[in-house]
Design an enzyme around this catalytic site. Sequence first.
Site, PDB file in Angstrom:
ATOM      1  N   LYS A   9      21.693 -10.344  -7.461  1.00  0.00           N
ATOM      2  CA  LYS A   9      20.921  -9.999  -6.390  1.00  0.00           C
ATOM      3  C   LYS A   9      19.426  -9.250  -6.593  1.00  0.00           C
ATOM      4  O   LYS A   9      19.301  -9.030  -8.020  1.00  0.00           O
ATOM      5  CB  LYS A   9      21.611  -8.773  -5.643  1.00  0.00           C
ATOM      6  CG  LYS A   9      21.858  -7.729  -6.317  1.00  0.00           C
ATOM      7  CD  LYS A   9      20.938  -6.352  -6.465  1.00  0.00           C
ATOM      8  CE  LYS A   9      21.611  -5.288  -7.113  1.00  0.00           C
ATOM      9  NZ  LYS A   9      20.280  -4.521  -7.644  1.00  0.00           N
ATOM     10  N   PRO A  98      22.288  -9.917 -17.436  1.00  0.00           N
ATOM     11  CA  PRO A  98      22.187  -8.692 -18.566  1.00  0.00           C
ATOM     12  C   PRO A  98      22.857  -7.720 -17.855  1.00  0.00           C
ATOM     13  O   PRO A  98      22.843  -7.227 -16.540  1.00  0.00           O
ATOM     14  CB  PRO A  98      20.681  -8.598 -18.560  1.00  0.00           C
ATOM     15  CG  PRO A  98      20.105  -9.090 -17.381  1.00  0.00           C
ATOM     16  CD  PRO A  98      20.832 -10.325 -17.058  1.00  0.00           C
ATOM     17  N   GLY A 102      19.380  -4.515 -13.241  1.00  0.00           N
ATOM     18  CA  GLY A 102      19.259  -4.308 -11.942  1.00  0.00           C
ATOM     19  C   GLY A 102      19.395  -5.567 -11.035  1.00  0.00           C
ATOM     20  O   GLY A 102      18.918  -5.527 -10.025  1.00  0.00           O
ATOM     21  N   LEU A 103      20.306  -6.311 -11.824  1.00  0.00           N
ATOM     22  CA  LEU A 103      20.522  -7.707 -10.848  1.00  0.00           C
ATOM     23  C   LEU A 103      22.041  -7.599 -10.435  1.00  0.00           C
ATOM     24  O   LEU A 103      22.349  -8.666  -9.615  1.00  0.00           O
ATOM     25  CB  LEU A 103      20.485  -8.963 -12.017  1.00  0.00           C
ATOM     26  CG  LEU A 103      19.164  -9.196 -12.334  1.00  0.00           C
ATOM     27  CD1 LEU A 103      19.140 -10.210 -13.308  1.00  0.00           C
ATOM     28  CD2 LEU A 103      17.910  -9.573 -11.346  1.00  0.00           C
ATOM     29  N   GLY A 106      27.460  -6.307 -12.793  1.00  0.00           N
ATOM     30  CA  GLY A 106      28.993  -5.871 -12.664  1.00  0.00           C
ATOM     31  C   GLY A 106      29.434  -5.589 -11.355  1.00  0.00           C
ATOM     32  O   GLY A 106      30.765  -6.004 -11.135  1.00  0.00           O
ATOM     33  N   SER A 107      28.484  -5.382 -10.597  1.00  0.00           N
ATOM     34  CA  SER A 107      29.107  -5.078  -9.090  1.00  0.00           C
ATOM     35  C   SER A 107      29.575  -6.322  -8.387  1.00  0.00           C
ATOM     36  O   SER A 107      30.265  -6.663  -7.624  1.00  0.00           O
ATOM     37  CB  SER A 107      27.965  -4.621  -8.200  1.00  0.00           C
ATOM     38  OG  SER A 107      27.548  -3.250  -8.485  1.00  0.00           O
ATOM     39  N   SER A 108      28.655  -7.552  -8.787  1.00  0.00           N
ATOM     40  CA  SER A 108      28.905  -8.889  -8.325  1.00  0.00           C
ATOM     41  C   SER A 108      30.321  -9.460  -8.913  1.00  0.00           C
ATOM     42  O   SER A 108      30.901 -10.073  -8.327  1.00  0.00           O
ATOM     43  CB  SER A 108      27.876  -9.982  -8.751  1.00  0.00           C
ATOM     44  OG  SER A 108      28.035 -11.146  -8.287  1.00  0.00           O
ATOM     45  N   ASP A 140      26.681  -1.004  -4.809  1.00  0.00           N
ATOM     46  CA  ASP A 140      26.585  -2.270  -4.454  1.00  0.00           C
ATOM     47  C   ASP A 140      27.564  -3.348  -4.352  1.00  0.00           C
ATOM     48  O   ASP A 140      26.974  -4.483  -3.984  1.00  0.00           O
ATOM     49  CB  ASP A 140      25.552  -2.732  -5.622  1.00  0.00           C
ATOM     50  CG  ASP A 140      24.209  -2.125  -5.719  1.00  0.00           C
ATOM     51  OD1 ASP A 140      23.695  -1.348  -4.668  1.00  0.00           O
ATOM     52  OD2 ASP A 140      23.454  -2.411  -6.663  1.00  0.00           O
TER      53      ASP A 140
END
Length: 282
Positions: A9, A98, A102-103, A106-108, A140
């Site tokens: 994201k 990575p 900030g992408l 882990g939440s995804s 997130d």
Amino acid sequence: MTHWPSPAKLNLFLYITGQRADGYHTLQTLFQFLDYGDTLHIEPRHDGEIHLLTPVNGVENEDNLIVRAARLLMKVASESGRLPTGSGADISIEKRLPMGGGLGGGSSNAATVLVALNHLWQCGLSVDELAAIGLTLGADVPVFVRGHAAFAEGVGEILTPVNPPEKWYLVAHPGVSIPTPVIFKDPQLPRNTPKRSIDTLLKCEFSNDCEVIARKRFREVDAALSWLLEYAPSRLTGTGACVFAEFDTESCARQVLEQAPEWLNAFVAKGVNLSPLHRELL
């Protein structure tokens, strides 16, 4: 073996509007997915076991968000009588996103596990139930569970679906990992940006309140943004370390990618308002 997207994201904007008594920061942010990310491979088991076949260096398997998400789903479904006997899984991951970037990697990953195992195990939990489980794993996670670009408020848990333009992005990782608390604990972080309506925010130039801190504390982030800004409007995503530039066409983004310095790990991806994970389920 089944294969499940776990997309990245971007925070197209991020404003810190306050800090609660419990220390959490209130914010306004705009989430959009990328057609780029990790891939989870899941093989259902019938002995009730959860095995992560691709451990992450420095992270115990039981602490990994993938395993925690699977066990939480198992617990909630079991307590409500919706977990078929013997439900388990072998899970492996092809990692492209990575850590500390900030992408939302882990939440995804956690959200993909919740959505995929709910489907594979045929638990029948609703999206609202899965999002509630996800929120206990991270602020997130719910946006990835719900699968639509969203305007987020509160600590990130109040989501309103939106459809921002689906642009092309050059996303660059400057080679450092930024733990979120490093940014949020900085005394110079702006914490009083006025709240605005989503309609007002969409008409304003987008920015990220965390960017000034990330640039000050991490020279690599400052260098990456300085380079990108020579070509296109560019910002930090989340609390970093990744930065991104936006383009109207893929070819424009790729032309700039070809000129990226060797120290910058970069890729081109399209912004999408429907998560690639949820496209798989249609």
